[in-house]
Write a protein that holds these residues in place. Sequence first.
Motif, short mmCIF file in Angstrom:
data_model
loop_
_atom_site.label_atom_id
_atom_site.label_comp_id
_atom_site.label_asym_id
_atom_site.label_seq_id
_atom_site.Cartn_x
_atom_site.Cartn_y
_atom_site.Cartn_z
N VAL A 51 66.32 12.01 63.22
CA VAL A 51 67.62 11.95 62.56
C VAL A 51 68.26 13.34 62.51
CG1 VAL A 51 68.74 11.25 60.39
CG2 VAL A 51 66.89 9.87 61.32
N SER A 52 69.52 13.36 62.18
CA SER A 52 70.36 14.56 62.25
C SER A 52 69.76 15.78 61.53
CB SER A 52 71.71 14.24 61.62
OG SER A 52 72.56 15.34 61.71
N GLN A 53 69.98 16.95 62.14
CA GLN A 53 69.67 18.25 61.54
C GLN A 53 68.18 18.51 61.36
OE1 GLN A 53 72.35 17.88 58.13
NE2 GLN A 53 73.84 19.20 59.13
N VAL A 54 67.35 17.71 61.99
CA VAL A 54 65.91 18.02 62.04
C VAL A 54 65.69 19.26 62.91
CG1 VAL A 54 63.74 17.21 63.10
CG2 VAL A 54 65.04 15.71 61.58
N GLY A 55 64.69 20.07 62.56
CA GLY A 55 64.29 21.20 63.38
C GLY A 55 62.82 21.12 63.73
N GLY A 83 66.30 12.95 58.26
CA GLY A 83 67.28 14.03 58.40
C GLY A 83 66.87 15.32 57.71
N GLN A 84 67.17 16.44 58.35
CA GLN A 84 66.95 17.78 57.80
C GLN A 84 65.48 18.14 57.60
OE1 GLN A 84 69.45 17.91 54.26
NE2 GLN A 84 71.22 18.56 55.47
N ALA A 85 64.56 17.31 58.06
CA ALA A 85 63.15 17.71 58.00
C ALA A 85 62.91 18.87 58.96
CB ALA A 85 62.24 16.53 58.36
N GLY A 86 61.93 19.71 58.62
CA GLY A 86 61.57 20.83 59.49
C GLY A 86 60.08 20.79 59.79
N LEU A 87 59.71 21.10 61.03
CA LEU A 87 58.30 21.14 61.42
C LEU A 87 58.01 22.53 61.98
CD1 LEU A 87 59.38 18.08 61.88
CD2 LEU A 87 57.24 17.78 63.12
N THR A 88 56.94 23.15 61.50
CA THR A 88 56.58 24.45 62.06
C THR A 88 55.97 24.25 63.45
OG1 THR A 88 54.45 24.37 60.96
CG2 THR A 88 56.22 25.49 59.80
N GLY A 89 55.62 25.34 64.09
CA GLY A 89 55.19 25.28 65.47
C GLY A 89 53.72 24.88 65.63
N HIS A 90 53.36 24.46 66.84
CA HIS A 90 51.98 24.22 67.22
C HIS A 90 51.29 23.11 66.42
CE1 HIS A 90 52.01 27.78 69.86
NE2 HIS A 90 52.80 28.28 68.93
N LEU A 91 52.05 22.19 65.86
CA LEU A 91 51.47 21.06 65.13
C LEU A 91 51.20 19.89 66.07
CD1 LEU A 91 53.71 21.01 61.93
CD2 LEU A 91 51.49 22.11 62.25
N GLY A 125 62.80 6.51 75.85
CA GLY A 125 63.28 5.67 74.77
C GLY A 125 63.46 6.36 73.44
N THR A 126 63.21 7.66 73.39
CA THR A 126 63.40 8.40 72.13
C THR A 126 64.89 8.60 71.86
OG1 THR A 126 61.25 9.46 72.00
CG2 THR A 126 63.12 10.73 71.15
N LYS A 127 65.28 8.48 70.57
CA LYS A 127 66.66 8.63 70.16
C LYS A 127 66.78 9.83 69.22
CE LYS A 127 67.20 4.61 72.19
NZ LYS A 127 67.70 4.52 73.58
N ILE A 128 67.63 10.76 69.59
CA ILE A 128 67.82 12.01 68.84
C ILE A 128 69.26 12.07 68.36
CG2 ILE A 128 67.73 14.53 68.99
CD1 ILE A 128 65.59 14.23 71.15
N ASP A 129 69.44 12.34 67.09
CA ASP A 129 70.76 12.35 66.44
C ASP A 129 71.46 13.70 66.65
OD1 ASP A 129 72.83 11.48 64.76
OD2 ASP A 129 71.55 11.15 63.03
N ASN A 130 72.54 13.93 65.95
CA ASN A 130 73.35 15.14 66.10
C ASN A 130 72.69 16.37 65.46
OD1 ASN A 130 75.27 13.36 67.08
ND2 ASN A 130 76.48 13.34 65.20
N LEU A 131 73.01 17.53 65.99
CA LEU A 131 72.68 18.82 65.38
C LEU A 131 71.17 19.02 65.15
CD1 LEU A 131 75.62 19.02 62.79
CD2 LEU A 131 75.35 20.45 64.80
N VAL A 132 70.37 18.39 65.98
CA VAL A 132 68.92 18.57 65.93
C VAL A 132 68.54 19.77 66.79
CG1 VAL A 132 66.73 17.52 66.68
CG2 VAL A 132 68.45 16.14 65.47
N GLN A 133 67.52 20.51 66.37
CA GLN A 133 67.02 21.64 67.16
C GLN A 133 65.60 21.32 67.64
OE1 GLN A 133 67.15 24.36 68.69
NE2 GLN A 133 65.40 25.64 68.28
N ILE A 134 65.40 21.38 68.95
CA ILE A 134 64.08 21.19 69.53
C ILE A 134 63.74 22.44 70.32
CG2 ILE A 134 62.73 19.78 71.13
CD1 ILE A 134 64.15 17.37 70.09
#
Lengths: 340, 340, 340
Positions: B262-266, B281-289, B240-249
């Motif tokens: 939202v869009s452009q999250v990393g 949108g455009q939020a960034g999360l570092t690794g291992h959180l 049920g998760t919704k992921i927008d455009n241009l997101v990086q996982i």
Amino acid sequence: MADPRFYLVAGPFNLRKLATAAEAEIGGSGEPEQAFLDVRPLAEAGPEHVSFLDNKLYVDEFIKSRAGVCIVHPDSAVKAPAGMALLLTEEPYRGYARVADLFYPVLNNQFPTSNQALIDPCASIGEGCHIGVGATIGASAEIGKNCSIGPNASIGKGCVIGDDCAVGPNASLTYCIIGARVIVHTGASIGQDGFGFALGPEEHLKVPQLGRVVIEDDVEIGANTTIDRGTGPDTVIGAGTKIDNLVQIAHNVRVGKGCVIVSQVGISGSTVIGDFVMIGGQAGLTGHLKIGNAAQIAAQSGVMRDIDPGVTVGGSPAKPMRDWLKEVATIERLVKKKEN
Amino acid sequence: MADPRFYLVAGPFNLRKLATAAEAEIGGSGEPEQAFLDVRPLAEAGPEHVSFLDNKLYVDEFIKSRAGVCIVHPDSAVKAPAGMALLLTEEPYRGYARVADLFYPVLNNQFPTSNQALIDPCASIGEGCHIGVGATIGASAEIGKNCSIGPNASIGKGCVIGDDCAVGPNASLTYCIIGARVIVHTGASIGQDGFGFALGPEEHLKVPQLGRVVIEDDVEIGANTTIDRGTGPDTVIGAGTKIDNLVQIAHNVRVGKGCVIVSQVGISGSTVIGDFVMIGGQAGLTGHLKIGNAAQIAAQSGVMRDIDPGVTVGGSPAKPMRDWLKEVATIERLVKKKEN
Amino acid sequence: MADPRFYLVAGPFNLRKLATAAEAEIGGSGEPEQAFLDVRPLAEAGPEHVSFLDNKLYVDEFIKSRAGVCIVHPDSAVKAPAGMALLLTEEPYRGYARVADLFYPVLNNQFPTSNQALIDPCASIGEGCHIGVGATIGASAEIGKNCSIGPNASIGKGCVIGDDCAVGPNASLTYCIIGARVIVHTGASIGQDGFGFALGPEEHLKVPQLGRVVIEDDVEIGANTTIDRGTGPDTVIGAGTKIDNLVQIAHNVRVGKGCVIVSQVGISGSTVIGDFVMIGGQAGLTGHLKIGNAAQIAAQSGVMRDIDPGVTVGGSPAKPMRDWLKEVATIERLVKKKEN
């Protein structure tokens, strides 16, 4: 365990061969002829598996691990459980990379080959290439030996690709000259027009973009990343540089050797980046900058000035890391003071 | 009105059926057998149309609307114009979503089907699938029933796709296991190598990436979004998760159920995200959180620490929303003080 | 020199024709019948080449240049080296754009054409089109005259594309109406569903997206950029607007005429942008905003409020540029004070 639906494991390999691959010494209870079947993380490995310890966070897992052999730093050898063979090296993670590559060596073609690939009769394709269905290759393009071109990839007229390269599905390459052992992932766009306009109050004129993209050996380019060709000079990516997904590299940018550019970074036109520069995710660099060798740019930085070699920066606008951290701390103190 | 060049409207439907779909009670002057032809915004609707009021900004349009029936909250019923039928529900927008889906139900295939789709003879394709021209499907891949695969999409060896899924044009899927009712939009890249290197001062070694991407039921993935496969563990997107455009996982990320990204999250490698997390949108999360359930992350945040369940954060570096807003206000006051 | 592997130069052209193209006066030692072969940067040009001076940083190169003719501002004419012909115009870079377009005019098709392009029999294709191999065109789509459609591009049912357009390889277009002389680069995704959900605590319902994308004349859209179609109203891109790579434009956004939107910008749903607005790289705009004509938004800005016409903003949250610069300076001073 790597899912056999997707992965084919090679081996078994004996400890002597693994030590050579890992550039490591055999230690612990290791016997050179003992054979191993696969790689596994510390917590999942059994006596027939190779594992590794690189990050001290995992020392407890190492102590309890049932792995048959573990690639470790000599300093950690004393903590090894009884009966575990060791592969001793100063660089365990690099050793693991080489060993894992031994077990999973095949350029893993995920798609059928077909004579429906639409190759211009004047293109030249080296021996041992795998051209995916639906891939198209333009006139007088040259593809080296043992390359894999993904399905529905588009490689334009005159492009040159060296030996042992892999181009992912649905990637588009035009106006580019690519070295050996380069990996271009899925959906990447390389060589299209840069964003070059003569702006005006009534209309913006498009400026013809007459350069190329030159990608040196051993570069990796992430999925859906975009690299524009130069305006007349070339856009250049130096040997061994690794670029993540969704990165934007504008026209005339020159990236040096061995750089690491994390996802969603944007580099504006004509900026020149030295060797072994690290750029964290979502950082942005304005145009016409000079970034010195071994500089480090924190994630989400907004770089608007040149950076000297070896300097680490953070923040937006970016400044030396110490200054940025001080700012962050100063503001936090100020807020607390207001509250008391 | 939905352009008939692109959209085919179903119906008419009577008010009883619409009420069932909307999970609403009939109110106002509504007659259960009255028939309606289409959906329209409040200002454009006539007596034959269904509309809705969800946002109080539009109350004036509601009062003046000529819509035959309107989906509204019971609290707004008193403001309805004379003669308007009502569909009363606590959740008008959700009710509208269900009704609009009734009028526009068809998995709207925009492309011709063709026997030129390049399907490996060892792939299995369920009943009722629509495979676009130029799409390629690798060996032993399994596609469920009633799926739509867009033209020039590339689905790799061994991939599993559940029933009622849609994969957009030019999307590329490899190394992935996908549940039912999943939508993957145009140009998305799923399953390619993660950005995994054993870094070194002279060269960076590529670490084989041996995991998969597992996507649970009812997920939607935006256009040109990239999801890397795991290093050995899998990358997982919860139901049920919704992921927008241009997101990086990145590799090994685990996203919980019902998240909105939202869009452009990393999201960097190995970060674990709970259920019903919202990321602007455009939020960034570092690794291992570790991000707790129902946490909310404001747009453009730079998240470098774990977040507890239910907490809202903002800023870069990100902190609890109240603290960030205080910082913004403190700095503004400080600037004003300097000016006086 | 533009690599002949990729580029075919037209010409030669005499000075009279170049002056007409550049909308410039002949000056210096220029003879109207003198012929020139190509364009080159100042430092590389010889007597047979056309160059230009637009940026004062390059005056030294101008003084030393061996270019046969140079496009310059009248104020710089006095610095021209002896024997150089001049093309005098207030707008040298725009003059150069027009001259370069004269030498490199061809819509440069990089891919073979083939009857394997998979065109629905009910689509209409104008005269002089070049349809790349593997491109697919849906039912009742209409392509104007002299268009170039890249290989493996996907153009959906009912789409309309005007005359003299170029769609890059692997681009995907659905639900869109496109004017004349529009360029859509490689891998762009236009017309897919917007990110529209009726959110809920247990599941998020997808809201059918019933609008289109309308792109007016002379727009350029960058590689791997995504433009979602409207929810019912349309998403609109005004005439002459230029959009860079990896930009996200959400449903119902209306962009005015002549805007410049740099790479990795994200514009949230229903925001309305005036004419000739400039948006720097990686800036983000929340939804439902109004941005006035000729506003300028600095790179990495986080815009959360309306912007009046002509105002320049920066920072996140964004504020008038002067205020943002004051904040940056105030914080820097504060940190220094703490240190003393």
